[in-house]
Design a protein around this motif. Structure first.
Motif, PDB file in Angstrom:
ATOM      1  N   GLY A  74      15.014 -15.072  46.684  1.00 12.68           N
ATOM      2  CA  GLY A  74      13.721 -15.101  46.007  1.00 12.68           C
ATOM      3  C   GLY A  74      13.728 -14.421  44.652  1.00 12.68           C
ATOM      4  O   GLY A  74      12.913 -14.754  43.794  1.00 12.68           O
TER       5      GLY A  74
ATOM      6  N   ARG B  91      13.357 -21.405  46.684  1.00 14.76           N
ATOM      7  CA  ARG B  91      12.629 -20.222  47.163  1.00 14.76           C
ATOM      8  C   ARG B  91      12.483 -19.149  46.085  1.00 14.76           C
ATOM      9  O   ARG B  91      11.918 -18.087  46.334  1.00 14.76           O
ATOM     10  CB  ARG B  91      13.359 -19.618  48.369  1.00 14.76           C
ATOM     11  CG  ARG B  91      13.457 -20.514  49.583  1.00 14.76           C
ATOM     12  CD  ARG B  91      12.113 -20.681  50.268  1.00 14.76           C
ATOM     13  NE  ARG B  91      11.614 -19.428  50.790  1.00 14.76           N
ATOM     14  CZ  ARG B  91      11.933 -18.919  51.968  1.00 14.76           C
ATOM     15  NH1 ARG B  91      12.741 -19.585  52.776  1.00 14.76           N
ATOM     16  NH2 ARG B  91      11.425 -17.776  52.370  1.00 14.76           N
TER      17      ARG B  91
ATOM     18  N   THR C 143      11.200 -16.834  43.336  1.00 16.63           N
ATOM     19  CA  THR C 143       9.897 -16.385  42.837  1.00 16.63           C
ATOM     20  C   THR C 143      10.013 -15.486  41.607  1.00 16.63           C
ATOM     21  O   THR C 143       9.004 -15.204  40.967  1.00 16.63           O
ATOM     22  CB  THR C 143       9.140 -15.609  43.929  1.00 16.63           C
ATOM     23  OG1 THR C 143       9.934 -14.475  44.335  1.00 16.63           O
ATOM     24  CG2 THR C 143       8.877 -16.498  45.148  1.00 16.63           C
ATOM     25  N   TYR C 144      11.222 -15.054  41.273  1.00 13.96           N
ATOM     26  CA  TYR C 144      11.423 -14.184  40.109  1.00 13.96           C
ATOM     27  C   TYR C 144      12.819 -14.443  39.559  1.00 13.96           C
ATOM     28  O   TYR C 144      13.818 -14.288  40.266  1.00 13.96           O
ATOM     29  CB  TYR C 144      11.281 -12.709  40.491  1.00 13.96           C
ATOM     30  CG  TYR C 144      10.666 -11.847  39.418  1.00 13.96           C
ATOM     31  CD1 TYR C 144       9.347 -11.439  39.505  1.00 13.96           C
ATOM     32  CD2 TYR C 144      11.404 -11.454  38.305  1.00 13.96           C
ATOM     33  CE1 TYR C 144       8.763 -10.660  38.509  1.00 13.96           C
ATOM     34  CE2 TYR C 144      10.839 -10.674  37.307  1.00 13.96           C
ATOM     35  CZ  TYR C 144       9.505 -10.275  37.411  1.00 13.96           C
ATOM     36  OH  TYR C 144       8.927  -9.512  36.422  1.00 13.96           O
TER      37      TYR C 144
ATOM     38  N   PRO D 261       8.418 -13.758  36.383  1.00 17.02           N
ATOM     39  CA  PRO D 261       8.136 -14.400  37.669  1.00 17.02           C
ATOM     40  C   PRO D 261       8.113 -15.915  37.531  1.00 17.02           C
ATOM     41  O   PRO D 261       7.901 -16.459  36.440  1.00 17.02           O
ATOM     42  CB  PRO D 261       6.759 -13.847  38.050  1.00 17.02           C
ATOM     43  CG  PRO D 261       6.134 -13.492  36.751  1.00 17.02           C
ATOM     44  CD  PRO D 261       7.237 -13.050  35.848  1.00 17.02           C
TER      45      PRO D 261
ATOM     46  N   PRO E 297       3.680 -20.841  40.628  1.00 20.83           N
ATOM     47  CA  PRO E 297       3.647 -22.170  41.254  1.00 20.83           C
ATOM     48  C   PRO E 297       3.538 -23.311  40.245  1.00 20.83           C
ATOM     49  O   PRO E 297       4.168 -24.353  40.425  1.00 20.83           O
ATOM     50  CB  PRO E 297       2.416 -22.089  42.162  1.00 20.83           C
ATOM     51  CG  PRO E 297       2.270 -20.637  42.475  1.00 20.83           C
ATOM     52  CD  PRO E 297       2.701 -19.920  41.249  1.00 20.83           C
TER      53      PRO E 297
ATOM     54  N   ARG F 196       6.859 -23.974  38.734  1.00 24.81           N
ATOM     55  CA  ARG F 196       7.748 -24.667  39.665  1.00 24.81           C
ATOM     56  C   ARG F 196       7.406 -26.148  39.752  1.00 24.81           C
ATOM     57  O   ARG F 196       8.300 -26.997  39.782  1.00 24.81           O
ATOM     58  CB  ARG F 196       7.665 -24.012  41.053  1.00 24.81           C
ATOM     59  CG  ARG F 196       8.485 -24.720  42.114  1.00 24.81           C
ATOM     60  CD  ARG F 196       8.697 -23.873  43.319  1.00 24.81           C
ATOM     61  NE  ARG F 196       9.516 -22.710  43.011  1.00 24.81           N
ATOM     62  CZ  ARG F 196      10.834 -22.747  42.849  1.00 24.81           C
ATOM     63  NH1 ARG F 196      11.478 -23.887  42.971  1.00 24.81           N
ATOM     64  NH2 ARG F 196      11.484 -21.660  42.568  1.00 24.81           N
TER      65      ARG F 196
END
Length: 414
Positions: free
Chosen positions: A173, A199, A201-202, A207, A210, A213
């Motif tokens: 992550g 997966r 997130t950073y 960061p 969403p 992504r």
């Protein structure tokens, strides 16, 4: 503090040192009761004599001169091991640390990742500022698929194929690759890494939100045009969410206003409030005429202020011992206007000029219109003529108004 040394400049971790150290750090004198030890910045070159400290969960050994990971066979409950800023070249002798969650080996001399398979619960691995260079040097990290935080910054990694290794970490992550040559060798670096690690997130110093992504996945699927379309779709969805939220809030406010309006209607009286009137309402007041069509005061056309004066006169006689004169019909609107006149008059009576030689200013409400001013004059005359002469006359109660020696109503304007 004294250290046991084999050489004058080589402090060692001895049982005696550990007991004294625990005492100074306000830790337990019984070794197995301690769950942490602070052994950083001591200049140790070897990890030893920790057999009695079986309850350790956190061990600080950073900023020493340790060149090898050893002496930790009895620390089976260890969760966090801090060995950064040492001289370690190989990852080894961690087989018994089955509960290890965080391992910090930054700022060492490690050139290859090995022996992580026994660490089934390893969550965080920090290997910044080491000597990792090739694809093969990084292969060993895949032995610990539980890793979710991986710091590989400021190494010498330059092979874009390392993404294939990172894809084998299903829980990854947080990833830091800053300071490695590979960043400039991977085309569209951030988009590529985010799209290949679902997966994440950073990434590095930012960061992965969403929306980013979604755009990245669209870019990987259809290029720049697909990314633009996805951004427009995100904008429309956000606008629709805001609209729906506004409608819900507006409905709540309307429901509250409806309920609040009903409560106020039940609590309010039937008559109008004095605040509902202003000075301009005097012009709309209908006059009361006598039988001959005159206003009963001047013999001319009735005026609004005369109506107010007559009502004020009637009210003043009701408050005095004198029996009331023939009543003049008044409405609640008249009462409200009379209250306005009396309130303005009282404010003018209470006004005082500035002291200490200050220039006098106009009293408040000096701008009151002519009708209101004339109404005050009629009130004063009516009270002076009809009220004050009989204020102290106790026998006036039985004396009719027509038989008295006082002036008649027609003399008010004389």
């Amino acid at each position: 503090m004294s250290f046991s040394t084999s050489e004058p400049d080589r402090p060692r971790i001895t049982s005696k040192f550990l007991r004294n150290h625990c005492k100074l750090q306000h830790l337990y004198q019984t070794p197995e009761l301690n769950d942490k030890l602070y052994l950083h910045y001591k200049g140790f070159t070897k990890i030893e004599n920790l057999e009695e400290y079986t309850g350790l969960k956190v061990l600080w050994l950073e900023a020493n001169g340790i060149s090898k990971i050893e002496g930790l066979d009895h620390q089976v409950l260890l969760r966090c091991l801090y060995l950064h800023q040492n001289l370690i070249e190989t990852i080894e002798n961690l087989d018994t640390l089955v509960e290890l969650d965080q391992l910090n080996l930054s700022d060492n001399q490690i050139g290859r990742i090995d022996n992580l398979a026994p660490l089934a619960k390893l969550h965080t691995l920090q290997l910044a500022h080491n000597r990792l260079e090739t694809y093969e040097d990084l292969v060993g990290v895949a032995e610990a698929p539980s890793i979710s935080v991986l710091d590989l910054s400021n190494n010498k990694l330059g092979d874009p194929r390392i993404l294939e290794i990172l894809e084998r970490l299903p829980n990854l992550g947080v990833l830091n690759l800053m300071g490695n040559p590979v960043i400039s060798k991977i085309e569209n670096y951030r988009r590529t890494v985010v799209s290949r690690l679902p997966r994440l997130t950073y990434l590095d110093d930012r960061p992965v939100f969403p929306d980013e992504r979604r755009c990245t996945i669209a870019w990987a699927r259809g290029g720049h045009q697909a990314e633009v379309e996805e951004r427009e779709l995100i904008h429309r969805e956000e606008k629709e969410r805001n609209r729906q939220n506004f409608e819900v809030l507006d409905a709540m406010q309307r429901a509250y206003r409806t309920q609040d309006g009903g409560d106020q209607a039940e609590s309010e009286g039937s008559g109008p409030d004095q605040d509902d009137y202003n000075d301009s309402d005097l012009d709309d007041l209908p006059p009361i005429e006598d039988d001959d069509g005159t206003d009963g005061f001047t013999g001319g056309q009735p005026q609004p202020h005369e109506q107010i004066a007559r009502i004020a006169l009637e009210r003043s006689k009701e408050a005095s011992p004198r029996p009331p004169a023939p009543s003049v019909a008044s409405s609640s609107a008249d009462d409200g206007l009379i209250d306005i006149v009396i309130n303005k008059r009282q404010k003018n009576l209470n006004w005082q000029p500035k002291k200490d030689g200050a220039a006098a200013r106009n009293p408040p409400d000096a701008h009151v219109d002519a009708d209101v001013a004339q109404s005050e004059e009629f009130v004063d005359k009516a009270q002076r003529i009809f009220v004050k002469p009989y204020a102290d006359d106790s026998s006036a109660e039985d004396t009719p108004l027509a038989d008295s020696d006082g002036p008649k109503e027609s003399e008010v304007l004389d």
